[in-house]
Design a protein around this motif. Structure first.
Motif, mmCIF file in Angstrom:
data_model
loop_
_atom_site.group_PDB
_atom_site.id
_atom_site.type_symbol
_atom_site.label_atom_id
_atom_site.label_comp_id
_atom_site.label_asym_id
_atom_site.label_seq_id
_atom_site.Cartn_x
_atom_site.Cartn_y
_atom_site.Cartn_z
ATOM 1 N N SER A 1 0.857 -1.184 0.000
ATOM 2 C CA SER A 1 0.000 0.000 0.000
ATOM 3 C C SER A 1 0.895 1.237 0.000
ATOM 4 N N VAL A 2 0.638 2.177 -0.925
ATOM 5 C CA VAL A 2 1.402 3.421 -0.911
ATOM 6 C C VAL A 2 0.837 4.387 0.132
ATOM 7 N N LEU A 3 -0.295 4.042 0.715
ATOM 8 C CA LEU A 3 -0.914 4.913 1.713
ATOM 9 C C LEU A 3 -0.282 4.763 3.088
ATOM 10 N N ASP A 4 0.187 3.527 3.405
ATOM 11 C CA ASP A 4 0.825 3.311 4.704
ATOM 12 C C ASP A 4 2.079 2.425 4.633
ATOM 13 N N GLY A 5 2.445 1.955 3.454
ATOM 14 C CA GLY A 5 3.647 1.149 3.272
ATOM 15 C C GLY A 5 3.491 -0.323 3.620
ATOM 16 N N SER A 6 2.298 -0.728 4.040
ATOM 17 C CA SER A 6 2.095 -2.112 4.490
ATOM 18 C C SER A 6 2.121 -3.105 3.334
ATOM 19 N N VAL A 7 2.460 -4.349 3.661
ATOM 20 C CA VAL A 7 2.470 -5.435 2.685
ATOM 21 C C VAL A 7 1.033 -5.844 2.405
ATOM 22 N N LYS A 8 0.685 -5.925 1.139
ATOM 23 C CA LYS A 8 -0.653 -6.359 0.737
ATOM 24 C C LYS A 8 -0.625 -7.754 0.124
ATOM 25 N N LYS A 9 0.546 -8.152 -0.396
ATOM 26 C CA LYS A 9 0.690 -9.488 -0.981
ATOM 27 C C LYS A 9 2.143 -9.915 -0.829
ATOM 28 N N ASP A 10 2.361 -11.153 -0.311
ATOM 29 C CA ASP A 10 3.718 -11.646 -0.144
ATOM 30 C C ASP A 10 4.289 -12.074 -1.497
ATOM 31 N N PRO A 11 5.581 -12.335 -1.558
ATOM 32 C CA PRO A 11 6.446 -12.908 -0.534
ATOM 33 C C PRO A 11 7.065 -11.907 0.446
ATOM 34 N N ALA A 12 6.993 -10.609 0.199
ATOM 35 C CA ALA A 12 7.550 -9.653 1.163
ATOM 36 C C ALA A 12 6.785 -9.757 2.478
ATOM 37 N N VAL A 13 7.500 -9.582 3.583
ATOM 38 C CA VAL A 13 6.855 -9.607 4.895
ATOM 39 C C VAL A 13 7.067 -8.293 5.653
ATOM 40 N N LYS A 14 8.041 -7.484 5.236
ATOM 41 C CA LYS A 14 8.316 -6.214 5.896
ATOM 42 C C LYS A 14 7.701 -5.076 5.088
ATOM 43 N N PRO A 15 7.153 -4.062 5.761
ATOM 44 C CA PRO A 15 6.579 -2.912 5.054
ATOM 45 C C PRO A 15 7.669 -2.082 4.364
ATOM 46 N N LEU A 16 7.242 -1.197 3.487
ATOM 47 C CA LEU A 16 8.173 -0.298 2.805
ATOM 48 C C LEU A 16 8.796 0.667 3.815
ATOM 49 N N GLU A 17 10.030 1.043 3.557
ATOM 50 C CA GLU A 17 10.728 2.002 4.414
ATOM 51 C C GLU A 17 10.114 3.388 4.216
ATOM 52 N N ALA A 18 9.736 4.035 5.317
ATOM 53 C CA ALA A 18 9.206 5.400 5.258
ATOM 54 C C ALA A 18 10.335 6.367 4.915
ATOM 55 N N LYS A 19 10.020 7.371 4.145
ATOM 56 C CA LYS A 19 10.974 8.423 3.781
ATOM 57 C C LYS A 19 10.465 9.752 4.329
ATOM 58 N N GLN A 20 11.386 10.640 4.647
ATOM 59 C CA GLN A 20 11.033 11.949 5.195
ATOM 60 C C GLN A 20 10.741 12.931 4.062
ATOM 61 N N ILE A 21 9.585 13.563 4.122
ATOM 62 C CA ILE A 21 9.237 14.636 3.192
ATOM 63 C C ILE A 21 8.699 15.794 4.007
ATOM 64 N N SER A 22 8.653 16.947 3.385
ATOM 65 C CA SER A 22 7.995 18.092 4.015
ATOM 66 C C SER A 22 7.162 18.792 2.958
#
Length: 145
Positions: A115-136
């Motif tokens: 999910s690009v909204l919260d970085g969570s995994v929606k379908k495996d094989p990945a098990v870790k969410p996406l790394e958050a990046k800092q924006i302003s």
């Protein structure tokens, strides 16, 4: 046996050659560090905080996102006026992701989805969410910190 005087070779000393090579390398490195983003084909500008301006807030759809391939980041707008950013590097095997539909970014290497909204995994094989990046967000500009 005759004695001959040995004349030193004319030309630069070894020390002068090594120093010149080091200076040339330093010049190349400094030139690369000081290159203008516009000259290198990047469309980003400097933001107020010194980071790269990625986009205008109007470029990011509410409930979706936009990928910035060169920066390896996706910026999303989960709700009106709320912006988040995540890495576009898949947490399964570090594949770059560029396939975004609605609010799902997909990895073409092994099929993971996030999910690009919260970085969570929606379908495996990945098990870790996406790394958050800092924006302003400053006015209507979104800047990568």
């Amino acid at each position: 046996m005759t004695s001959e005087s040995v004349q030193p070779m004319s030309g630069p000393s070894r020390r002068a050659v090594v120093a010149a090579a080091g200076a040339a390398g330093l010049t190349v490195a400094l030139t690369a560090c000081g290159s203008d983003d516009k000259a290198s084909g990047s469309s980003t500008e400097q933001g107020a905080g010194g980071g790269a301006v990625l986009a205008k807030t109007s470029d990011i759809p509410e409930g979706g996102g936009k990928i910035f391939k060169d920066e390896k980041v996706v910026v999303s707008q989960p709700t009106a006026g709320e912006y988040k950013a995540f890495s576009t590097v898949c947490t399964h095997r570090d594949c770059p992701m560029v396939d975004l539909k609605d609010d799902i970014i997909s990895c073409t290497c092994h099929g993971s989805q996030f999910s690009v909204l919260d970085g969570s995994v929606k379908k495996d094989p990945a098990v870790k969410p996406l790394e958050a990046k800092q924006i302003s967000v400053n006015g209507d500009s979104i800047t990568l910190a």
